[in-house]
Design an enzyme around this catalytic site. Sequence first.
Site, PDB file in Angstrom:
ATOM      1  N   ASP A  36       1.016  -1.276   0.048  1.00 16.15           N
ATOM      2  CA  ASP A  36       0.017   0.076   0.063  1.00 16.15           C
ATOM      3  C   ASP A  36       1.024   1.311   0.066  1.00 16.15           C
ATOM      4  O   ASP A  36       1.332   1.788   1.158  1.00 16.15           O
ATOM      5  CB  ASP A  36      -0.756  -0.023   1.376  1.00 16.15           C
ATOM      6  CG  ASP A  36      -1.975   1.143   1.201  1.00 16.15           C
ATOM      7  OD1 ASP A  36      -1.921   2.136   0.307  1.00 16.15           O
ATOM      8  OD2 ASP A  36      -2.701   1.272   2.090  1.00 16.15           O
ATOM      9  N   ASN A  79      -7.472   3.945  -0.520  1.00 13.29           N
ATOM     10  CA  ASN A  79      -8.107   2.540   0.090  1.00 13.29           C
ATOM     11  C   ASN A  79      -9.605   2.446   0.034  1.00 13.29           C
ATOM     12  O   ASN A  79     -10.135   1.465  -0.219  1.00 13.29           O
ATOM     13  CB  ASN A  79      -7.662   2.325   1.473  1.00 13.29           C
ATOM     14  CG  ASN A  79      -6.149   1.997   1.485  1.00 13.29           C
ATOM     15  OD1 ASN A  79      -5.454   1.536   0.496  1.00 13.29           O
ATOM     16  ND2 ASN A  79      -5.457   2.039   2.611  1.00 13.29           N
ATOM     17  N   ASN A 117     -12.827 -12.348 -22.089  1.00 17.71           N
ATOM     18  CA  ASN A 117     -13.805 -13.357 -22.135  1.00 17.71           C
ATOM     19  C   ASN A 117     -15.406 -13.088 -21.741  1.00 17.71           C
ATOM     20  O   ASN A 117     -16.211 -13.403 -21.875  1.00 17.71           O
ATOM     21  CB  ASN A 117     -13.321 -14.530 -21.550  1.00 17.71           C
ATOM     22  CG  ASN A 117     -14.144 -15.900 -21.375  1.00 17.71           C
ATOM     23  OD1 ASN A 117     -14.260 -16.527 -22.326  1.00 17.71           O
ATOM     24  ND2 ASN A 117     -14.683 -16.317 -20.346  1.00 17.71           N
ATOM     25  N   HIS A 118     -15.217 -11.956 -20.625  1.00 17.33           N
ATOM     26  CA  HIS A 118     -16.556 -11.839 -19.924  1.00 17.33           C
ATOM     27  C   HIS A 118     -16.419 -10.424 -19.044  1.00 17.33           C
ATOM     28  O   HIS A 118     -15.262 -10.049 -18.690  1.00 17.33           O
ATOM     29  CB  HIS A 118     -16.761 -12.989 -18.705  1.00 17.33           C
ATOM     30  CG  HIS A 118     -15.367 -12.993 -17.940  1.00 17.33           C
ATOM     31  ND1 HIS A 118     -14.587 -14.202 -18.207  1.00 17.33           N
ATOM     32  CD2 HIS A 118     -15.267 -12.359 -16.820  1.00 17.33           C
ATOM     33  CE1 HIS A 118     -13.596 -14.082 -17.393  1.00 17.33           C
ATOM     34  NE2 HIS A 118     -13.902 -13.017 -16.552  1.00 17.33           N
ATOM     35  N   ARG A 171      -1.216 -10.358 -20.405  1.00 17.86           N
ATOM     36  CA  ARG A 171      -1.695 -11.933 -19.950  1.00 17.86           C
ATOM     37  C   ARG A 171      -3.222 -11.998 -20.189  1.00 17.86           C
ATOM     38  O   ARG A 171      -3.725 -11.348 -19.430  1.00 17.86           O
ATOM     39  CB  ARG A 171      -1.158 -12.191 -18.494  1.00 17.86           C
ATOM     40  CG  ARG A 171      -1.757 -13.378 -17.957  1.00 17.86           C
ATOM     41  CD  ARG A 171      -2.960 -13.489 -17.246  1.00 17.86           C
ATOM     42  NE  ARG A 171      -3.211 -14.638 -16.795  1.00 17.86           N
ATOM     43  CZ  ARG A 171      -4.392 -14.960 -16.286  1.00 17.86           C
ATOM     44  NH1 ARG A 171      -5.454 -14.003 -16.081  1.00 17.86           N
ATOM     45  NH2 ARG A 171      -4.920 -15.958 -15.642  1.00 17.86           N
ATOM     46  N   ASP A 202      -6.580 -13.524 -19.870  1.00 17.92           N
ATOM     47  CA  ASP A 202      -7.484 -14.542 -18.826  1.00 17.92           C
ATOM     48  C   ASP A 202      -8.355 -15.249 -19.498  1.00 17.92           C
ATOM     49  O   ASP A 202      -8.777 -14.829 -20.574  1.00 17.92           O
ATOM     50  CB  ASP A 202      -8.148 -13.530 -18.027  1.00 17.92           C
ATOM     51  CG  ASP A 202      -8.911 -14.273 -16.761  1.00 17.92           C
ATOM     52  OD1 ASP A 202      -8.101 -14.924 -16.172  1.00 17.92           O
ATOM     53  OD2 ASP A 202     -10.372 -14.283 -16.674  1.00 17.92           O
ATOM     54  N   HIS A 226     -11.508 -20.639 -22.448  1.00 19.75           N
ATOM     55  CA  HIS A 226     -12.847 -20.335 -22.569  1.00 19.75           C
ATOM     56  C   HIS A 226     -12.933 -19.372 -23.753  1.00 19.75           C
ATOM     57  O   HIS A 226     -14.461 -19.071 -23.877  1.00 19.75           O
ATOM     58  CB  HIS A 226     -13.508 -19.900 -21.348  1.00 19.75           C
ATOM     59  CG  HIS A 226     -13.339 -20.775 -20.202  1.00 19.75           C
ATOM     60  ND1 HIS A 226     -14.275 -21.749 -19.710  1.00 19.75           N
ATOM     61  CD2 HIS A 226     -12.263 -20.775 -19.232  1.00 19.75           C
ATOM     62  CE1 HIS A 226     -13.753 -22.235 -18.773  1.00 19.75           C
ATOM     63  NE2 HIS A 226     -12.784 -21.786 -18.356  1.00 19.75           N
ATOM     64  N   GLU A 247      -4.149 -17.925 -19.718  1.00 21.32           N
ATOM     65  CA  GLU A 247      -4.350 -18.914 -19.060  1.00 21.32           C
ATOM     66  C   GLU A 247      -5.261 -20.098 -19.681  1.00 21.32           C
ATOM     67  O   GLU A 247      -6.648 -19.974 -19.762  1.00 21.32           O
ATOM     68  CB  GLU A 247      -5.194 -18.253 -17.905  1.00 21.32           C
ATOM     69  CG  GLU A 247      -5.488 -19.382 -16.833  1.00 21.32           C
ATOM     70  CD  GLU A 247      -6.991 -18.848 -16.138  1.00 21.32           C
ATOM     71  OE1 GLU A 247      -7.347 -19.789 -15.284  1.00 21.32           O
ATOM     72  OE2 GLU A 247      -7.517 -17.923 -16.501  1.00 21.32           O
ATOM     73  N   ASP A 291      -4.511 -18.674  -9.602  1.00 19.32           N
ATOM     74  CA  ASP A 291      -5.524 -19.857  -9.770  1.00 19.32           C
ATOM     75  C   ASP A 291      -5.212 -20.972  -8.998  1.00 19.32           C
ATOM     76  O   ASP A 291      -6.092 -21.799  -9.234  1.00 19.32           O
ATOM     77  CB  ASP A 291      -5.544 -19.914 -11.310  1.00 19.32           C
ATOM     78  CG  ASP A 291      -6.107 -18.650 -12.248  1.00 19.32           C
ATOM     79  OD1 ASP A 291      -7.203 -18.231 -11.582  1.00 19.32           O
ATOM     80  OD2 ASP A 291      -5.516 -18.435 -13.157  1.00 19.32           O
TER      81      ASP A 291
END
Length: 752
Positions: A59, A65, A177-178, A286, A288, A292, A318, A390
């Site tokens: 932090d 925060n 993907n989503h 990267r 994700d 899928h 991934e 993961d």
Amino acid sequence: MNLRKVKKVVAVLALSFSIAMPSFTFNPQHSEALTASGALGPVTPKDTIYQIITDRFYDGDTTNNIPAGTSSSLFNDANGDGKGDGTDLNKYQGGDWKGIRAKIPYLKDMGITAVWISVPYENREDLVSGAYTAYHGYHARNYFATNPHFGQMQDFIALKDALHANGIKLVIDFVSNHSGPEPDGDGVLYEPDKDGSGNYKFDANGNPVDNNGDGKKENLLADFNNDTNGFFHHEGNRPDSDTSKFGYRHKELASLADFSQENGTVVAYLEKAAKFWKSKGVDGFRHDATLHMNPAFVKGFKDAIDSDTGGPVTHFGEFFISRPDPKYDEYKTFPDRTGVNDLDFEYYNANKQAFGDFSQDMQNFGNMLISTSNDYTYENQAVTFIDNHDVSRFRNIQPNDKPFHASLATLMTSRGTPNIYYGTEQYLNPGNGGSDAGRMFMQTAAPAFSESTTAFQIIKKLSALRQSNEALAYGTTSILYTTSDVLVFKREFFGKQVIVAVNRQPDVSATVPALDTTMPVGTYTDSLGGLLFGETANVTNVSGQNKISSFTLSGGEVNVWSYNPSLGTTIPRIGDVVSTMGRPGNTVYIYGTGLSGSVTVKFGTTTAAVTSATDTMIEATVPSVAAGVQNITVTKGSNVSNAFTYTVLGGDQVQVIFHINKSTVSGQNVYVSGSIPELGNWDPASSSESFMNPNYPEWFLPVSVPAGSTFQFKFIIKDSAGNVTWEGGSNRTFTAPSAVTGTADTPVYTWQ
């Protein structure tokens, strides 16, 4: 010879050098030469990546925060001191971009040359099921605004600049993907205000502004529950029992609203978002959940990013598999089909089995190194890891220091590009398994940022060796000796060698017999300096054969012996190429040795324009050459390098979704073959992947083809024995959409 494997042929040169094996430290200011554009350059196998869950690292700015307009219920601060407690891991802890900047000296001292950070853009703010925040970044809300818990755009740019100034590359996590979890009424996307020309409006620091005076800086773009533009698939959540290709690609992952990547509007939006973040100066993505995703979309998506201003960047994703896994064939070919490499789950699983729970022996692990080196076309670009966000923390699986350290040293010396999960060097251990438990807040986990741990020193020393000896970055792998607990393997690049000897057993010694070697006669010190009990190796000549004298490995001992002669500057040698797929006119980076001076780069027999050339990197332009797999070579004088394969695309990639009605019998699948390289040039062995059939007997498949191309094709059937049946009649003809983000469905054909 298999054309795609030509690049694996590495000649061993007869070299005569005096042997000097001093211990060394190597702290590069830049992990690769700068590109002509001024960028630090893509991640290469010389790099060591460090994965940071941004919220869980450090932090550096307590003022974000609880960002303005957000609920304090999202932040884990039970004692009210304004700082994250590290106790409720479902909530934000306070890690941010200023925190990563503060720890750059720590990362640099460790030998880290690339960092992979969490998704940088805005995610949903509401708690999922009343408990979970989107601190991880996988619930996208607005791709063009930063996650305010991490900082503003000026903070992101400051992080990127500070990393680059210290020779560290930046990879961002990216989700195409989503969006968010649709059961919570989410699955919504927003975009910034636009000006009169339809361009997003940002302030001088790159943050969205209220351009239309309505008191908001955003506008609703898509809503899963009122999906007027077809942004999402609506196939429901995929149950574990559905292992079909259609289920993985079209149903929801964990009830997250699944993008319809066959919709041109969606393609255009996601490509625009990725180019936006590339324009901020990142060195890689990267991706994700590639398992899928629609590979035809992924191929075009990657191509659009790399073809945009700034040249190619690194791409890995991934594609989650177990071991063994029925999806292995799909996994291993994904990089060849899309240009996006894999996070190496095969390596991860084999490591867990060999060094973690000891369910497999070291011979099995060694076999994995060899089999994947053969299976992966670009095995040194696969991103290897022993744990990540993961999966369970490896320290929880293996709490014993000796096999834990042996595993880490093996990761740092194996083929591939190593990725270190934040805190591995500090032995972070949640005390139980599961990926969520492993996402600890490093700032609150003693000793937090010690530079004296053995794990830290292993990474530091072997990252330096990976930078200095190309055998680790670009070399082939061979097994010299193995038993159930011992593995001795060699990495080699044109006579440069690293030999690694590992004993995974913590308390049992093992004697290794004398081993044949091509290393010259001499004495080789352990590159780890005895950190893992390693000793000196002696190479002697016995009856005309050089041999490493028999040696004993104590419990947990790891030896790393390096032979690193100069290869000179006369003969060009290629070690790696980024990217491995692109169009004529794209930039390509060629890495290796002896690449400086007056060099000629060829794709097949066609000469490419060279922008710049140093001893270790050439920047060139893909020439106008026939689409398909081409061999890249570098010529200097009369010397021609080894070949490295590159897939030349026929143009900007768009999707055509093929449809066919065909009744089949068990074991048969439908494919398409046609007149262009993307359809295999009529070669059934190079045809499309198998079609999907959720509405059997109708089959369909999106395929990536050049925009505006007119091609001929036919459908074929392959059975489980590999027999091929072509449909009859005349060749079919179709023209792909000319819009570069377009998609088009064929008619539903009937088998001829």
